[in-house]
Design a protein around this motif. Structure first.
Motif: not given
Length: 295
Positions: A146-171
């Motif tokens: 199995q694979h276990y993913m860990r994501l920063s909530k703050a970074s996840l929210l920021q990645g979608f808040a700015d859809p043009e910064d070329r950064q999205n930790v979830g993707i």
């Protein structure tokens, strides 16, 4: 043991196994039967640029994919709350890179752990495809099969808040899982890339990484870490700034459209066009008589 009692025990075991084996299918069926909550639709429209530019039929398909992912996935908060928005953004990050593959499922995703913010990785921490030390916003770790993913909530929210910064930790992290579908995270997603493009892909990645390391590229420097990180970083770029990627790296963009079976650069936000503007699809019709009617 009496014969009839033995049959009863056997029947109970068979029934229990059947219930276990069909649990995922029953969860998925129940999720779709429940319909897509209007509140979820509003959250996606307000926070996910990829969703906003889809036509009506594609929006419906995206919503179904989100429902199925949430029916399958375990998303757990670690010292933070996982609210509806966070769950939906995790699901959106999973669906976006696989949207071109209608039947795709992350078969070996054990759990997504959502932590409050970035964390420091020590020298003794075993994280797959990550540097041995440093501050992380996301990671993928393997345990058994199995694979276990860990994501920063703050970074996840920021990645979608700015859809043009070329950064999205979830993707980024789900790109690693997509890469791993052939058994190894190596930057060569062989399951999705047609065999005849493996050679051009390797050559393009080598050329782009050389330019990046020479300081002659606008691709985020972290992509120069290795081929796996290059793939994950350009996946973020591809979905967040497709026009810029196509303009600056046309061969890479063309290969990624083949790999992901979609071309985000061809989609446009309806707010960018007036009703009588020429439709950007090239049909020659006014926008309101063409694509606007399906959004």
């Amino acid at each position: 043991m009496p014969y009839f009692l033995s049959l009863a025990v056997l029947a109970a075991v068979v029934f229990g196994f059947y219930r276990y084996a069909t649990a995922a299918g029953r969860r998925r069926t129940a999720a779709l039967a429940a319909g897509f909550p209007a509140a979820w639709r509003g959250l996606l429209a307000g926070h996910v640029a990829f969703y906003r530019v889809l036509g009506a039929a594609e929006k419906s398909r995206f919503e179904q994919r989100v429902q199925l992912f949430l029916a399958d996935a375990r998303i757990t908060g670690v010292q933070t709350e996982v609210d509806e928005l966070t769950r939906l953004l995790v699901a959106a990050a999973a669906v976006i890179p696989t949207f071109g593959f209608p039947e795709w499922a992350y078969a070996h995703l054990g759990e997504v752990l959502v932590v409050p913010d970035a964390w420091v990785l020590g020298p003794d921490s075993a994280q797959e495809m990550q540097p041995l030390q440093g501050t992380l916003l996301g990671s993928v770790q393997r345990f058994q099969n199995q694979h276990y993913m860990r994501l920063s909530k703050a970074s996840l929210l920021q990645g979608f808040a700015d859809p043009e910064d070329r950064q999205n930790v979830g993707i980024h992290e789900f790109a690693h899982l997509l890469d791993e579908a052939d058994g190894v995270i190596d930057g060569v997603p062989q399951v999705e890339l047609p065999p005849h493009l493996l050679g051009p892909w390797a050559a393009t990645v080598h050329r782009e990484m050389e330019a990046l390391r020479a300081g002659e590229s606008d691709i985020r420097p972290y992509a120069g870490t290795n081929e796996a990180e290059f793939f994950a970083v350009v996946t973020e770029y591809f979905f967040e700034k497709p026009d810029q990627l196509q303009a600056h790296h046309p061969e890479l963009y063309a290969l990624l459209t083949e790999l992901f079976n979609q071309s985000p650069g061809a989609r446009r936000d309806p707010s960018e066009f007036g009703p009588r503007s020429p439709c950007p699809c090239g049909s020659g019709k006014p926008y309101e008589d063409c694509h606007q009617a399906t959004t």
